[in-house]
Design a protein around this motif. Structure first.
Motif, PDB file in Angstrom:
ATOM      1  N   LEU A 125       0.841  -1.195   0.000  1.00 60.39           N
ATOM      2  CA  LEU A 125       0.000   0.000   0.000  1.00 60.39           C
ATOM      3  C   LEU A 125       0.879   1.248   0.000  1.00 60.39           C
ATOM      4  O   LEU A 125       2.017   1.199   0.461  1.00 60.39           O
ATOM      5  CB  LEU A 125      -0.887  -0.007   1.248  1.00 60.39           C
ATOM      6  CG  LEU A 125      -1.920  -1.134   1.326  1.00 60.39           C
ATOM      7  CD1 LEU A 125      -2.533  -1.202   2.714  1.00 60.39           C
ATOM      8  CD2 LEU A 125      -3.001  -0.936   0.277  1.00 60.39           C
ATOM      9  N   PRO A 126       0.377   2.375  -0.522  1.00 61.10           N
ATOM     10  CA  PRO A 126       1.194   3.599  -0.551  1.00 61.10           C
ATOM     11  C   PRO A 126       1.484   4.139   0.851  1.00 61.10           C
ATOM     12  O   PRO A 126       0.730   3.906   1.789  1.00 61.10           O
ATOM     13  CB  PRO A 126       0.329   4.576  -1.343  1.00 61.10           C
ATOM     14  CG  PRO A 126      -1.053   4.043  -1.279  1.00 61.10           C
ATOM     15  CD  PRO A 126      -0.949   2.568  -1.130  1.00 61.10           C
ATOM     16  N   GLY A 127       2.593   4.864   0.966  1.00 59.12           N
ATOM     17  CA  GLY A 127       3.007   5.426   2.248  1.00 59.12           C
ATOM     18  C   GLY A 127       2.363   6.778   2.522  1.00 59.12           C
ATOM     19  O   GLY A 127       1.633   7.327   1.688  1.00 59.12           O
TER      20      GLY A 127
ATOM     21  N   PRO B 229      -9.255   2.235   8.196  1.00 61.57           N
ATOM     22  CA  PRO B 229      -9.051   0.914   8.804  1.00 61.57           C
ATOM     23  C   PRO B 229      -7.590   0.707   9.216  1.00 61.57           C
ATOM     24  O   PRO B 229      -6.727   1.517   8.847  1.00 61.57           O
ATOM     25  CB  PRO B 229      -9.464  -0.057   7.704  1.00 61.57           C
ATOM     26  CG  PRO B 229      -9.775   0.738   6.497  1.00 61.57           C
ATOM     27  CD  PRO B 229      -9.540   2.171   6.769  1.00 61.57           C
ATOM     28  N   PRO B 230      -7.297  -0.358   9.960  1.00 62.76           N
ATOM     29  CA  PRO B 230      -5.933  -0.543  10.488  1.00 62.76           C
ATOM     30  C   PRO B 230      -4.815  -0.480   9.445  1.00 62.76           C
ATOM     31  O   PRO B 230      -3.696  -0.090   9.767  1.00 62.76           O
ATOM     32  CB  PRO B 230      -5.997  -1.928  11.141  1.00 62.76           C
ATOM     33  CG  PRO B 230      -7.426  -2.074  11.532  1.00 62.76           C
ATOM     34  CD  PRO B 230      -8.216  -1.379  10.464  1.00 62.76           C
ATOM     35  N   ASP B 231      -5.099  -0.829   8.200  1.00 60.03           N
ATOM     36  CA  ASP B 231      -4.022  -0.762   7.200  1.00 60.03           C
ATOM     37  C   ASP B 231      -3.868   0.626   6.569  1.00 60.03           C
ATOM     38  O   ASP B 231      -3.039   0.823   5.687  1.00 60.03           O
ATOM     39  CB  ASP B 231      -4.195  -1.854   6.122  1.00 60.03           C
ATOM     40  CG  ASP B 231      -5.590  -1.877   5.518  1.00 60.03           C
ATOM     41  OD1 ASP B 231      -6.458  -1.119   6.006  1.00 60.03           O
ATOM     42  OD2 ASP B 231      -5.816  -2.647   4.566  1.00 60.03           O
ATOM     43  N   TRP B 232      -4.649   1.611   7.021  1.00 63.37           N
ATOM     44  CA  TRP B 232      -4.541   2.972   6.489  1.00 63.37           C
ATOM     45  C   TRP B 232      -4.378   4.053   7.558  1.00 63.37           C
ATOM     46  O   TRP B 232      -3.692   5.049   7.342  1.00 63.37           O
ATOM     47  CB  TRP B 232      -5.777   3.318   5.650  1.00 63.37           C
ATOM     48  CG  TRP B 232      -5.794   2.631   4.332  1.00 63.37           C
ATOM     49  CD1 TRP B 232      -6.480   1.496   4.009  1.00 63.37           C
ATOM     50  CD2 TRP B 232      -5.068   2.997   3.147  1.00 63.37           C
ATOM     51  NE1 TRP B 232      -6.226   1.141   2.710  1.00 63.37           N
ATOM     52  CE2 TRP B 232      -5.370   2.040   2.158  1.00 63.37           C
ATOM     53  CE3 TRP B 232      -4.193   4.049   2.830  1.00 63.37           C
ATOM     54  CZ2 TRP B 232      -4.828   2.097   0.874  1.00 63.37           C
ATOM     55  CZ3 TRP B 232      -3.660   4.101   1.548  1.00 63.37           C
ATOM     56  CH2 TRP B 232      -3.980   3.129   0.596  1.00 63.37           C
ATOM     57  N   TYR B 233      -5.015   3.919   8.689  1.00 64.14           N
ATOM     58  CA  TYR B 233      -5.113   4.978   9.711  1.00 64.14           C
ATOM     59  C   TYR B 233      -3.750   5.561  10.100  1.00 64.14           C
ATOM     60  O   TYR B 233      -3.559   6.778  10.127  1.00 64.14           O
ATOM     61  CB  TYR B 233      -5.811   4.403  10.945  1.00 64.14           C
ATOM     62  CG  TYR B 233      -6.017   5.386  12.081  1.00 64.14           C
ATOM     63  CD1 TYR B 233      -7.145   6.199  12.118  1.00 64.14           C
ATOM     64  CD2 TYR B 233      -5.090   5.490  13.117  1.00 64.14           C
ATOM     65  CE1 TYR B 233      -7.347   7.086  13.160  1.00 64.14           C
ATOM     66  CE2 TYR B 233      -5.286   6.376  14.156  1.00 64.14           C
ATOM     67  CZ  TYR B 233      -6.416   7.177  14.177  1.00 64.14           C
ATOM     68  OH  TYR B 233      -6.596   8.059  15.208  1.00 64.14           O
ATOM     69  N   TYR B 234      -2.811   4.669  10.392  1.00 58.38           N
ATOM     70  CA  TYR B 234      -1.485   5.070  10.898  1.00 58.38           C
ATOM     71  C   TYR B 234      -0.798   6.056   9.938  1.00 58.38           C
ATOM     72  O   TYR B 234      -0.178   7.031  10.370  1.00 58.38           O
ATOM     73  CB  TYR B 234      -0.665   3.789  11.059  1.00 58.38           C
ATOM     74  CG  TYR B 234       0.570   3.846  11.924  1.00 58.38           C
ATOM     75  CD1 TYR B 234       0.992   5.013  12.565  1.00 58.38           C
ATOM     76  CD2 TYR B 234       1.339   2.687  12.098  1.00 58.38           C
ATOM     77  CE1 TYR B 234       2.132   5.015  13.340  1.00 58.38           C
ATOM     78  CE2 TYR B 234       2.474   2.687  12.883  1.00 58.38           C
ATOM     79  CZ  TYR B 234       2.878   3.858  13.500  1.00 58.38           C
ATOM     80  OH  TYR B 234       4.005   3.855  14.261  1.00 58.38           O
ATOM     81  N   GLU B 235      -0.911   5.830   8.642  1.00 58.37           N
ATOM     82  CA  GLU B 235      -0.262   6.722   7.655  1.00 58.37           C
ATOM     83  C   GLU B 235      -0.787   8.149   7.780  1.00 58.37           C
ATOM     84  O   GLU B 235      -0.024   9.115   7.648  1.00 58.37           O
ATOM     85  CB  GLU B 235      -0.479   6.206   6.223  1.00 58.37           C
ATOM     86  CG  GLU B 235       0.470   5.092   5.809  1.00 58.37           C
ATOM     87  CD  GLU B 235       0.272   3.816   6.598  1.00 58.37           C
ATOM     88  OE1 GLU B 235      -0.881   3.516   6.977  1.00 58.37           O
ATOM     89  OE2 GLU B 235       1.278   3.125   6.865  1.00 58.37           O
TER      90      GLU B 235
END
Lengths: 96, 393
Positions: free
Chosen positions: A3-5, B213-219
């Protein structure tokens, strides 16, 4: 899948492409899947109207309305089966 | 044309928001801030300011309305105090998480219970980690300037964060001081509206505030970390440009007689003036004391703090808020302690809690803090790391 950073996504989590939720397939959430018995179905539209994910699609087949489930998005909530007035929808456990 | 007038800090804030040509003001009255939004409603009613004035039913709604306005591309403003800021708390994180350059002024007031309408900084310190840039004014002029600087900094494409302009309730909010009101047109030239940011647009639909969701929030949280870091440069540049435009110089952390000082006390808001007076008085008596005035608390300019305070024997904080059960008594002392912790040579740190619920702080109280710090400088040991000055025990 990578996924993108943080530096490569729009700031503030803005989703800049409209309609992109179609790319987010939620079928994998499902434990039970609705199976429509077309013999029993009277075409009342209840499942189509009540599906919270618009995952019941209305199609024309031989001049007749027919309802089919889009399993890429159906989360298996079972509302269609619970509400079907002629009990034409059965929830079948997914076997993977 | 710029003109010098005698007004309260509350009015100075309202004049600044008008000068910035804000598009939307959503407001709910609360003491001691009320005069800010009252004055702004006058400006709008009189046609002096072309803005949408939204009188809402709570502070929670006030900030929510500002968020809606800001997402639509408007320059939004609101003001609050104490319980109002507390009621906004969940929305504070939404404004910063959505990266909306809203400016809000806070007439700092203590939190209930017991009910207190009087000054201290416990309201803003509760909101310290909400991802907003935090300015502290020690005069009406500074408060006026910080609203203008707020929009300049917040709307910068590299920042896009909201900001709080803090000033002590009553002591500043209700006190009439001389203030230079700059020419509105000049202010508007200094803070042109950033219309290039992502915004709601019927012709170009986008989604704001989706699920993370958990795979996006942190960024997205990490983006906020980067924006705060980037804000440091932008703040310094904006201060510089402000000085060129209007002649008043600001620095995020400002040293007063610190060069040869043995002990330095850090503080913010209305304590600054009193502390300067005490520094001068003690200097006359030969004591090597200095002051660190905190104008920007978030982002915290740790490198600047370390540079200004290098080689000092004792650094103290005068905190106007309590962090109950914390290793130090108040938030400012903890900032300083953590800024220095990894340094091979670091000062001793002492914390003095004062002015809670607007308990009077006299020059003698600040002098007491300096005397204790000078004592620790001599002995090399901090006998009492935290003192609650002026409380009846």
């Amino acid at each position: 899948m990578s996924l993108p950073g943080a530096k490569d996504v729009p700031i503030g989590a803005v989703i800049t492409t409209p309609g992109s939720s179609l790319r987010y397939k939620t079928g994998g959430w499902r434990v039970f899947k609705p199976v429509i018995n077309h013999e029993k179905c009277v075409g009342c539209r209840t499942c189509f109207l009540l599906c919270p994910d618009a995952a019941v699609e209305e199609v024309e087949e031989g001049g007749k309305r027919k309802y089919v489930v889009n399993y890429e998005y159906c989360k298996g909530c079972g509302i269609c089966a619970a509400e079907c007035p002629v009990k034409a929808i059965e929830m079948v456990e997914e076997v993977k | 044309m710029a003109k010098k007038v005698g007004i309260t800090t509350n009015y100075a804030i309202a004049y600044a928001a008008k000068a910035c040509d804000v598009d939307v003001i959503a407001a709910y009255p609360i003491t001691p801030q009320t005069a800010v939004v009252e004055k702004l409603s006058e400006f709008v009613a009189n046609g002096e300011l072309d803005a949408e004035y939204v009188p809402v039913e709570s502070e929670h709604s006030a900030l929510s309305a500002c968020i809606g306005a800001s997402v639509a591309g408007a320059r939004a403003f609101t003001a609050t105090s104490s319980q109002g800021l507390a009621l906004m708390h969940e929305i504070l994180h939404i404004a910063s998480g959505m990266r909306l350059p809203i400016v809000m002024s806070i007439a700092n007031r203590s939190l209930s219970a017991p009910i207190s309408i009087w000054a201290d900084q416990s309201d803003v310190m509760n909101a310290r980690d909400a991802g907003w840039i935090l300015f502290f004014a020690s005069s009406a002029q500074e408060a006026y300037d910080q609203v203008i600087l707020g929009y300049k900094i917040c709307e910068h494409p590299d920042v896009l964060l909201p900001a709080l302009v803090n000033y002590d309730g009553y002591i500043l909010s209700h006190t009439v001081e001389p203030v230079v009101l700059e020419d509105d047109e000049e202010v508007r030239r200094f803070v042109p509206k950033n219309t290039q940011r992502l915004k709601l647009d019927v012709d170009n639909p986008m989604t704001f505030g989706p699920v993370g969701p958990p795979d996006w929030y942190y960024e997205f949280k990490y983006q906020q970390v980067l924006a705060m870091e980037k804000a440091k440069e932008v703040i310094l540049r904006a201060f510089d440009e402000f000085e060129k435009a209007f002649g008043r110089k600001y620095v995020p952390l400002e040293g007063y007689r610190v060069e040869d000082a043995e002990v330095v006390v850090a503080t913010s808001g209305s304590f600054v003036g009193t502390a300067m007076y005490v520094v001068d008085k003690l200097r006359e008596k030969g004591f090597k004391v200095g002051l660190l005035k905190v104008t920007v608390l978030r982002p915290f300019f740790a490198d600047l703090a370390k540079k200004l305070l290098a080689g000092k024997k004792v650094v103290g904080a005068i905190d106007r808020a309590i962090s109950f059960g914390a290793p130090m008594g108040g938030p400012l002392a903890m900032e300083l302690a953590s800024a220095f912790y990894n340094e091979p040579e670091r000062p001793l740190i002492a914390d003095y809690i004062m002015g809670i619920g607007q308990r009077d702080v006299k020059p003698e109280d600040i002098e007491y803090a300096f005397k204790k710090m000078l004592e620790y400088a001599k002995t090399g040991k901090v006998e009492k790391p935290v003192e609650y000055v002026g409380v009846r025990v």
